[in-house]
Design a protein around this motif. Structure first.
Motif, short mmCIF file in Angstrom:
data_model
loop_
_atom_site.label_atom_id
_atom_site.label_comp_id
_atom_site.label_asym_id
_atom_site.label_seq_id
_atom_site.Cartn_x
_atom_site.Cartn_y
_atom_site.Cartn_z
N ARG A 9 -5.48 -4.70 -4.22
CA ARG A 9 -4.24 -4.62 -5.00
C ARG A 9 -3.57 -5.98 -5.17
O ARG A 9 -2.41 -6.08 -5.59
CB ARG A 9 -3.28 -3.60 -4.41
CG ARG A 9 -2.77 -3.88 -3.03
CD ARG A 9 -1.63 -2.90 -2.70
NE ARG A 9 -2.10 -1.54 -2.56
CZ ARG A 9 -1.69 -0.53 -3.31
NH1 ARG A 9 -0.81 -0.74 -4.27
NH2 ARG A 9 -2.13 0.68 -3.10
N HIS B 74 0.84 -1.20 0.00
CA HIS B 74 0.00 0.00 0.00
C HIS B 74 0.88 1.25 0.00
O HIS B 74 0.74 2.14 -0.83
CB HIS B 74 -0.89 -0.04 1.24
CG HIS B 74 -1.69 1.18 1.47
ND1 HIS B 74 -2.84 1.46 0.78
CD2 HIS B 74 -1.50 2.22 2.32
CE1 HIS B 74 -3.33 2.61 1.19
NE2 HIS B 74 -2.53 3.10 2.12
N TYR B 75 1.82 1.27 0.93
CA TYR B 75 2.67 2.45 1.10
C TYR B 75 3.47 2.74 -0.17
O TYR B 75 3.57 3.86 -0.63
CB TYR B 75 3.60 2.23 2.29
CG TYR B 75 4.39 3.45 2.69
CD1 TYR B 75 3.93 4.30 3.69
CD2 TYR B 75 5.60 3.76 2.07
CE1 TYR B 75 4.66 5.41 4.06
CE2 TYR B 75 6.33 4.88 2.43
CZ TYR B 75 5.85 5.71 3.43
OH TYR B 75 6.57 6.82 3.78
N TYR B 76 4.05 1.66 -0.74
CA TYR B 76 4.92 1.85 -1.90
C TYR B 76 4.18 1.65 -3.22
O TYR B 76 4.79 1.56 -4.27
CB TYR B 76 6.15 0.94 -1.80
CG TYR B 76 7.07 1.38 -0.70
CD1 TYR B 76 7.94 2.45 -0.90
CD2 TYR B 76 7.03 0.77 0.55
CE1 TYR B 76 8.76 2.88 0.12
CE2 TYR B 76 7.85 1.20 1.57
CZ TYR B 76 8.72 2.27 1.36
OH TYR B 76 9.53 2.70 2.36
N ASN B 77 2.87 1.53 -3.13
CA ASN B 77 2.03 1.59 -4.33
C ASN B 77 2.42 0.56 -5.39
O ASN B 77 2.73 0.90 -6.53
CB ASN B 77 2.12 3.00 -4.92
CG ASN B 77 1.02 3.24 -5.94
OD1 ASN B 77 -0.05 2.60 -5.87
ND2 ASN B 77 1.27 4.12 -6.89
N ASP C 215 -7.53 -3.39 0.07
CA ASP C 215 -7.01 -2.34 -0.80
C ASP C 215 -7.23 -2.68 -2.28
O ASP C 215 -6.96 -1.86 -3.15
CB ASP C 215 -5.51 -2.32 -0.52
CG ASP C 215 -4.96 -0.94 -0.53
OD1 ASP C 215 -5.76 -0.01 -0.42
OD2 ASP C 215 -3.74 -0.83 -0.66
#
Lengths: 485, 485
Positions: free
Chosen positions: A315, A282-285, A313
């Motif tokens: 992802r 999530h943080y580093y997309n 999320d």
């Protein structure tokens, strides 16, 4: 082979013919190249020499050479002359360039195993004799009687809708909430990995993998021209500190993981590592490609849920194969797609092969709906749990203590760490001479950085074969005079 | 949605917490972006303003912004500030870039046809009711009884060896000399095209195609980043003069052709054009990808042999699908590979999906060996020859003379040239409103350069439906007050 200029004299050109002289010369030289009378690397005579020798204009030779060079048959090196090309058919291909660096280790599929009497600890396919065909046969006949010729018509590219509904229902029991719209039926897990790679990766992009990992995935990533950063596995999952520091540096498009009963190591991620992996993504997309390799074969009372079940999320691209512990020959799997990727993945699937066999999809749909899949999984789990315990105990009994392995809580194989003095490749060769097939673990390391692991599987063996295999292996590992360094 | 700076005041940061302030700020901003309270395009406050507003150091804001930018959530525009990205999930993919330019026109496969009561002149799949399932059922049961669970084990990647032998034998009758070693079993023709593209094409390479041509092939070439040069078809095959002048300019890696009953035009190459095409490929050193689309459905007494039968040079990759006029749902085809390409093609097939279903391969092998395939082809040819004649006559009867078409000597469809005043797309929309499904021909032109052709097929229709369809079409083409320009 032409050794000296005199041989070129044999070239006959017809002046005032319909074809220009330089084209005639081109064709004559091409014939010599194709017949390998001028093999790759041969230096051609200089323009002036050949012109003199054939009593033609220098310009004619220049034109013929230029044409040969433009079409890739010869190349010229400044100041040193013209040479016949190494690959006159221009077969320097995309694959050469990108994939030759990745050895694909599943040789059992690229070429059949010759020594069929050997004890096969290489295969991770179920023993075909324990897969009951009678239930499947009934289902097949039901489908043929029910759907007739329609069972074989073209299939919607995304997959047979009723099957996608059945799978969405099935996933609920694994804690994954989804619907038919976000499922894509594919022809096995490898196709899912390849499709994800083609959807997300461009030349030069970074992909993170566990190490060791599945070489078929590495090959698919390299085929896109991606660069692999491999992150070591620990007993409870990937090394997250290293993962984070690499994420900070490389910004990968994809992290490829097998969080449950990883292939080949057998390790599973702790809940803590699962959650942290998700927040890092999530943080580093970046996207996660979760390959649910064989989670049904957990022998724990409470099996682990897929990472996807924690994916708030959206992802994770979640791949699950039905063929691994059922019938690899069916080639059936699915992708659970993040909504933002579904259109693109669908397009790539269409380009790859339009659709997965509709006949297979209809069969499997009914197989699921009639509860036969669940029954099959329960049977297989029971049988292989016993195999597993037996294999574990015989390994403990026969293998020397200096060989260590992480005790997985399921699956069909062990991942053995050899002492430094033993090279995995050499051990596997020695074993093959003793009628025992092992898998050299080196190919599971994307950069082949470790040569001291082997995978041994009991999937295709009887209990007696397991014991014999372990005894041979134990002996090879203990003997000093085998060709093992 | 956050309208002004005051809303940022709601961001709460904890000083002296375990997490650095800039990471806290990063996460808060990310949350706002993901919840679309800061939608794509939103301008973020300047560093100084946000720092003042939250009573923190400017460096903290700089760090948080930098981190957001590195991970693709925001972008900065020199001198003008920072903005929320359009695609915060980084989904600008390979496919976007390369394939969006190719419309894939086979919508019947990407999504099911909604209006199922319409007369479907779009589908080129056989009418499932005329495919006899009873023979196939017998073969299926024989395979299950003979091979049991082994019918479903992993399959050698190149394909089931006995099937490759059967196919080599079968090809002899088509004038093609080959052996099991040069055959690769694949999951349908589309996969063969895709595999050839992945083997031979790199970004920026040229591919030549006929125009019109099969859009699925164009999509596969574009997915490799290749550039398409399309060469018009004449009644007796591709325009060879134009082909040669383009060959001189572009040096393509591949020429993609369908020399027999081309899709969609129905035209077949004359022997003269076949031979000349081969010598041009030889001269200009390029490969030919021959897609044998539907040659069995030639209604001539002496059917044409594939181009491959003339290939003394071993530079044709020959693709043949068994599914088109049999059972598309089986997904079964093969490649006959030039020897110099076979290793590379095999590798790409492995990466794509490991292998085609072994179960399907075993079924089809027996089907071939028992002579059922030949029997099926004869039946289908007889049935569709009658359909063809009927369709041809009703077309002549109902369609105005200003609509012209080349009379093919086989196949399942006609390729109609409309008068300039009629746009194909608009005609198809109007037809759909009248319960008639046609295929807009525009998608068969790689660069969509022609908007005045449609394909009409009688594959899935009864004679009565063919007549009704032609009547509706004739009416639409003649009426002045339809929305046709």
């Amino acid at each position: 082979m032409i050794d000296n200029l005199n041989d070129f004299v044999s070239i006959q050109l017809v002046k005032n013919a319909k074809e220009a002289l330089y084209i005639q010369l081109y064709n004559k030289l091409l014939k010599l190249i194709r017949e390998r009378r001028l093999p790759p690397g041969t230096k051609l005579p200089s323009v002036r020499k050949l012109a003199n020798c054939l009593s033609i204009n220098a310009g004619t030779v220049v034109n013929a050479y230029r044409e040969l060079e433009k079409n890739g048959f010869i190349f010229s090196s400044a100041g040193s002359g013209s040479y016949v090309s190494e690959h006159p058919l221009g077969v320097h291909s995309a694959v050469d360039y990108e994939v030759d660096t990745a050895k694909i280790y599943s040789t059992e599929l690229l070429a059949p195993i010759k020594n069929t009497s050997a004890i096969n600890m290489r295969s991770i396919s179920l023993n075909p004799d324990i897969v009951s065909v009678s239930e499947l046969k009934k289902v097949l006949i039901k489908i043929l009687d029910r759907d007739q010729g329609r069972a074989f018509t073209y299939q919607e590219s995304q997959g047979f809708f009723p099957l996608r509904e059945s799978i969405a229902e099935y996933l609920k029991s694994n804690g994954i909430k989804t619907n038919a719209q976000n499922l894509q039926i594919i022809s096995g897990a490898q196709q899912g990995i390849d499709i994800a790679a083609r959807t997300l990766l461009n030349h030069g992009d970074y992909v993170f993998t566990e190490t060791p990992t599945y070489p078929g995935a590495v090959a698919a990533f390299l085929a896109r021209g991606a660069k692999i950063i491999d992150i070591p596995l620990e007993e409870d999952g990937i090394d997250l500190n290293l993962l984070e520091s690499q994420l900070r540096k490389f910004h990968p498009k994809l992290i490829y993981v097998m969080p449950i009963l990883q292939n080949p190591s057998g390790c599973s991620y702790s809940l803590k590592k699962r959650n942290r992996l998700l927040s890092l993504a999530h943080y580093y997309n970046t996207f996660i490609l979760e390959d649910d390799y064989i989670s049904e074969l957990s022998y724990q009372t409470v099996p682990l849920s897929p990472l996807k079940s924690l994916d708030r999320d959206d992802r994770i691209i979640y791949i699950k194969s039905f063929s691994k512990i059922f019938m690899p020959g069916l080639r059936l799997a699915f992708l659970n797609m993040p909504e933002c990727l579904s259109k693109k993945l669908l397009k790539v699937k269409y380009i790859a092969d339009i659709s997965t066999s509709g006949f297979t999809q209809r069969i499997f749909d009914l197989y699921l709906r009639e509860g036969l899949w669940q029954k099959h999984v329960n049977d297989i789990r029971r049988i292989y749990n016993a195999q597993f315990d037996f294999a574990y105990n015989t390994a403990k009994q026969y293998l020397p203590a200096e060989v260590t392995w992480h005790n997985p809580h399921g699956g069909l194989s062990f991942w053995l760490k050899l002492p430094k003095r033993i090279n995995a490749g050499e051990l596997c060769s020695a074993a093959e001479k003793n009628n025992l097939l092992l898998t050299d673990g080196t190919g599971f390391y994307p950069h082949h950085t470790d040569t001291h692991h082997i995978r041994i599987s009991f999937a295709a063996l009887s209990l007696q074969q397991i014991e014999t295999g372990m005894r041979i292996l134990g002996k090879l590992l203990s003997t000093k005079d085998t060709p093992i360094k």
